[in-house]
Design a protein around this motif. Sequence first.
Motif, short mmCIF file in Angstrom:
data_model
loop_
_atom_site.label_atom_id
_atom_site.label_comp_id
_atom_site.label_asym_id
_atom_site.label_seq_id
_atom_site.Cartn_x
_atom_site.Cartn_y
_atom_site.Cartn_z
N ILE A 277 18.16 5.15 -7.56
CA ILE A 277 18.87 5.64 -7.05
C ILE A 277 20.29 5.19 -6.55
N GLY A 278 21.34 4.98 -6.95
CA GLY A 278 21.85 3.68 -6.88
C GLY A 278 21.96 2.56 -5.47
N ASN A 279 22.11 1.96 -4.96
CA ASN A 279 21.73 0.77 -4.38
C ASN A 279 20.55 1.08 -3.41
N GLN A 280 20.59 2.04 -2.85
CA GLN A 280 19.49 2.18 -1.51
C GLN A 280 18.52 3.37 -1.70
N ARG A 281 18.84 4.32 -2.23
CA ARG A 281 17.93 5.03 -2.21
C ARG A 281 17.03 4.93 -3.41
N CYS A 282 15.52 5.69 -2.71
CA CYS A 282 14.71 5.26 -3.74
C CYS A 282 13.93 6.99 -4.23
N ARG A 283 13.14 7.38 -5.33
CA ARG A 283 12.54 9.04 -5.66
C ARG A 283 11.23 8.47 -6.16
N TYR A 284 10.42 9.38 -5.88
CA TYR A 284 8.77 8.91 -6.77
C TYR A 284 8.33 10.20 -7.42
N LYS A 285 7.16 9.28 -8.03
CA LYS A 285 6.89 10.90 -8.69
C LYS A 285 5.27 10.94 -8.41
N VAL A 286 4.64 12.22 -7.77
CA VAL A 286 3.65 11.85 -7.02
C VAL A 286 2.37 12.20 -7.96
N HIS A 287 2.57 12.61 -9.46
CA HIS A 287 0.98 12.15 -9.92
C HIS A 287 1.37 10.69 -10.40
N GLU A 288 2.24 9.88 -10.40
CA GLU A 288 2.40 8.32 -10.89
C GLU A 288 2.24 7.18 -9.66
N ILE A 289 2.48 8.23 -8.22
CA ILE A 289 1.73 7.02 -7.29
C ILE A 289 0.18 7.44 -6.76
N GLU A 290 -0.02 8.62 -7.58
CA GLU A 290 -1.59 8.64 -7.18
C GLU A 290 -2.53 8.40 -8.87
N GLN A 291 -1.81 7.96 -9.39
CA GLN A 291 -2.78 7.16 -10.27
C GLN A 291 -2.81 5.34 -10.04
N TRP A 292 -1.35 4.83 -9.75
CA TRP A 292 -1.40 4.16 -9.11
C TRP A 292 -2.45 3.81 -8.04
N LEU A 293 -2.05 4.65 -7.23
CA LEU A 293 -2.92 4.05 -5.83
C LEU A 293 -4.23 4.29 -6.52
N ARG A 294 -5.02 4.60 -7.25
CA ARG A 294 -6.32 4.94 -8.18
C ARG A 294 -6.33 3.28 -8.22
N ALA A 295 -5.23 3.08 -8.68
CA ALA A 295 -5.86 1.66 -10.42
C ALA A 295 -5.84 0.97 -9.02
N ASN A 296 -5.39 0.55 -7.75
CA ASN A 296 -5.01 -0.09 -6.81
C ASN A 296 -5.65 -0.58 -5.56
N TRP A 297 -5.96 0.50 -4.74
CA TRP A 297 -6.35 0.72 -3.43
C TRP A 297 -8.07 0.66 -3.51
N LYS A 298 -8.42 0.05 -2.72
CA LYS A 298 -10.02 -0.30 -2.56
C LYS A 298 -10.54 0.69 -1.70
N VAL A 299 -11.27 1.80 -0.92
CA VAL A 299 -11.43 2.33 0.02
C VAL A 299 -12.65 1.16 0.35
N VAL A 300 -12.82 1.05 1.08
CA VAL A 300 -13.89 -0.17 2.07
C VAL A 300 -13.83 0.67 3.37
N ARG A 301 -15.68 0.81 3.30
CA ARG A 301 -16.56 1.95 4.49
C ARG A 301 -17.35 0.91 5.23
N ARG A 302 -17.15 0.44 6.30
CA ARG A 302 -17.79 0.21 7.23
C ARG A 302 -18.83 0.54 7.97
N SER A 303 -19.90 -0.09 8.11
CA SER A 303 -21.48 -0.21 8.39
C SER A 303 -21.92 -0.87 10.19
N TYR A 304 -21.90 0.21 10.25
CA TYR A 304 -21.84 -0.84 12.27
C TYR A 304 -23.51 -0.43 12.59
#
Length: 70
Positions: free
Chosen positions: A43-70
């Motif tokens: 929005i304009g030159n510097q402001r950004c806005r986000y849709k929560v459901h789009e963020i959730e979908q993107w995170l599910r598709a692009n983030w992996k949870v890595v669990r370390r076993s010690y």
Amino acid sequence: MKKDEQIQINQAYITKNQLACLLQLTTRTIDRLMARGLPHYKIGNQRCRYKVHEIEQWLRANWKVVRRSY
């Protein structure tokens, strides 16, 4: 963002600070995710806005949870 301020998930758009609070990340990390393709609306030159459901979908598709076993 104030501690007593709550994020309404059903809002159409949220701010970067609200998103950072929701995901428990810094705004700098949000900037890095945007560079990797995090969906956002400028929005304009510097402001950004986000849709929560789009963020959730993107995170599910692009983030992996890595669990370390010690």
